[in-house]
Design an enzyme around this catalytic site. Structure first.
Site, PDB file in Angstrom:
ATOM      1  N   ASP A 110       0.792  -1.093   0.040  1.00 33.52           N
ATOM      2  CA  ASP A 110      -0.035   0.038  -0.091  1.00 33.52           C
ATOM      3  C   ASP A 110       0.754   1.114  -0.013  1.00 33.52           C
ATOM      4  O   ASP A 110       1.988   1.284   0.606  1.00 33.52           O
ATOM      5  CB  ASP A 110      -0.878   0.008   1.218  1.00 33.52           C
ATOM      6  CG  ASP A 110      -2.133  -0.987   1.334  1.00 33.52           C
ATOM      7  OD1 ASP A 110      -2.238  -1.602  -0.070  1.00 33.52           O
ATOM      8  OD2 ASP A 110      -2.576  -1.537   2.365  1.00 33.52           O
ATOM      9  N   PHE A 111       0.191   2.335  -0.697  1.00 32.47           N
ATOM     10  CA  PHE A 111       1.073   3.576  -0.581  1.00 32.47           C
ATOM     11  C   PHE A 111       2.474   3.499  -1.152  1.00 32.47           C
ATOM     12  O   PHE A 111       3.362   4.182  -1.061  1.00 32.47           O
ATOM     13  CB  PHE A 111       0.942   4.281   0.598  1.00 32.47           C
ATOM     14  CG  PHE A 111      -0.359   4.332   1.246  1.00 32.47           C
ATOM     15  CD1 PHE A 111      -1.351   5.189   0.737  1.00 32.47           C
ATOM     16  CD2 PHE A 111      -0.598   3.472   2.428  1.00 32.47           C
ATOM     17  CE1 PHE A 111      -2.481   5.203   1.261  1.00 32.47           C
ATOM     18  CE2 PHE A 111      -1.805   3.629   3.057  1.00 32.47           C
ATOM     19  CZ  PHE A 111      -2.827   4.235   2.531  1.00 32.47           C
ATOM     20  N   ARG A 112       2.539   2.608  -2.118  1.00 34.87           N
ATOM     21  CA  ARG A 112       3.965   2.364  -2.964  1.00 34.87           C
ATOM     22  C   ARG A 112       4.936   1.749  -1.524  1.00 34.87           C
ATOM     23  O   ARG A 112       6.270   2.220  -1.807  1.00 34.87           O
ATOM     24  CB  ARG A 112       4.534   3.606  -3.623  1.00 34.87           C
ATOM     25  CG  ARG A 112       3.354   3.965  -4.776  1.00 34.87           C
ATOM     26  CD  ARG A 112       4.074   4.931  -5.734  1.00 34.87           C
ATOM     27  NE  ARG A 112       5.199   4.584  -6.525  1.00 34.87           N
ATOM     28  CZ  ARG A 112       5.088   3.421  -7.424  1.00 34.87           C
ATOM     29  NH1 ARG A 112       4.226   3.000  -8.025  1.00 34.87           N
ATOM     30  NH2 ARG A 112       6.395   3.063  -8.082  1.00 34.87           N
ATOM     31  N   LEU A 113       4.595   1.512  -0.582  1.00 36.54           N
ATOM     32  CA  LEU A 113       5.705   0.939   0.384  1.00 36.54           C
ATOM     33  C   LEU A 113       5.882  -0.585   0.147  1.00 36.54           C
ATOM     34  O   LEU A 113       5.199  -1.344   0.909  1.00 36.54           O
ATOM     35  CB  LEU A 113       5.315   1.357   1.687  1.00 36.54           C
ATOM     36  CG  LEU A 113       4.819   2.755   2.103  1.00 36.54           C
ATOM     37  CD1 LEU A 113       4.303   2.952   3.431  1.00 36.54           C
ATOM     38  CD2 LEU A 113       6.478   3.397   1.960  1.00 36.54           C
ATOM     39  N   HIS A 114       6.334  -0.768  -1.041  1.00 38.52           N
ATOM     40  CA  HIS A 114       6.444  -2.160  -1.465  1.00 38.52           C
ATOM     41  C   HIS A 114       7.525  -2.891  -0.760  1.00 38.52           C
ATOM     42  O   HIS A 114       8.433  -2.352   0.278  1.00 38.52           O
ATOM     43  CB  HIS A 114       6.985  -2.391  -2.663  1.00 38.52           C
ATOM     44  CG  HIS A 114       6.332  -1.312  -3.761  1.00 38.52           C
ATOM     45  ND1 HIS A 114       4.942  -1.408  -3.925  1.00 38.52           N
ATOM     46  CD2 HIS A 114       6.686  -0.524  -4.763  1.00 38.52           C
ATOM     47  CE1 HIS A 114       4.532  -0.552  -4.818  1.00 38.52           C
ATOM     48  NE2 HIS A 114       5.749   0.196  -5.107  1.00 38.52           N
TER      49      HIS A 114
END
Length: 197
Positions: free
Chosen positions: A172-176
């Site tokens: 989520d939120f590009r917090l890969h």
């Protein structure tokens, strides 16, 4: 995923590939293969993973193609799998060498007749005057061979031996979640380190 759980990147890759085989619409074994020429110019294309042998990732191609020329010049490459249905990606970097004649022969014999004829008819990466010329070549080789179609000497397999794996999973939120594995001095032992996304 806890990094301590990753004992063998090949096993983890096979788990992810198995999941992709259940969810991807087409070709879960498709991978982008990047090579580089002796002059440092990169090139990338999509090929199919056909086997993993002793930890090496095997694909097949025309040995006179551009990718083969670049592999012969540098013996280096990278491959990347992206499974949109899983929001996962695996990247590998390593050296590339030809597989044995026996391995190439075995795989070639498993191919459909049309694919075996196609290996003879296509002068891969060379300029083609028209589609009709290619289809004429197909007809010529269909007339020449029945079911016993030998493997062309200019067609066979390559295997990439990984020296680095990167596993990536969407967050989520590009917090890969992203972790890279490198081999240790102990055979078949890898060290995993998590990286910022």
């Amino acid at each position: 995923m806890e990094l301590e759980e990753i004992v063998d990147p090949i096993l983890l890759f096979k788990e992810w590939l198995s999941e992709a085989e259940k969810k991807e619409i087409r070709d879960p074994n498709a991978m982008q293969l990047a090579t580089v020429s002796k002059n440092g110019m990169p090139s990338v294309r999509t090929v199919l993973l056909k086997d993993i042998i002793n930890g090496d990732f095997v694909f097949y191609t025309n040995y006179e193609s551009r990718k083969s020329e670049e592999i012969n010049e540098t013996s280096k490459g990278a491959i990347c799998f992206y499974w949109k249905s899983l929001n996962r990606q695996v990247r590998l970097v390593g050296s590339i060498q030809k597989v044995s004649v026996e391995i190439s022969d075995k795989y070639y014999k498993s191919r459909s007749k049309g694919s075996r004829i196609g290996a003879w008819a296509s002068k891969q990466s060379k300029e083609l005057e028209s589609r009709e010329v290619l289809m004429e070549e197909v007809k010529l080789f269909e007339a020449k061979y029945n079911d016993d179609i030998p493997r062309p000497s200019f067609w066979g397999g390559f295997a990439l031996k990984p020296v680095e794996f990167e596993f990536w999973e969407d967050g989520d939120f590009r917090l890969h979640d992203r972790f890279i594995l490198s081999p240790t001095k102990i055979k078949n032992k890898w060290i995993a380190k998590r990286h910022y996304p």
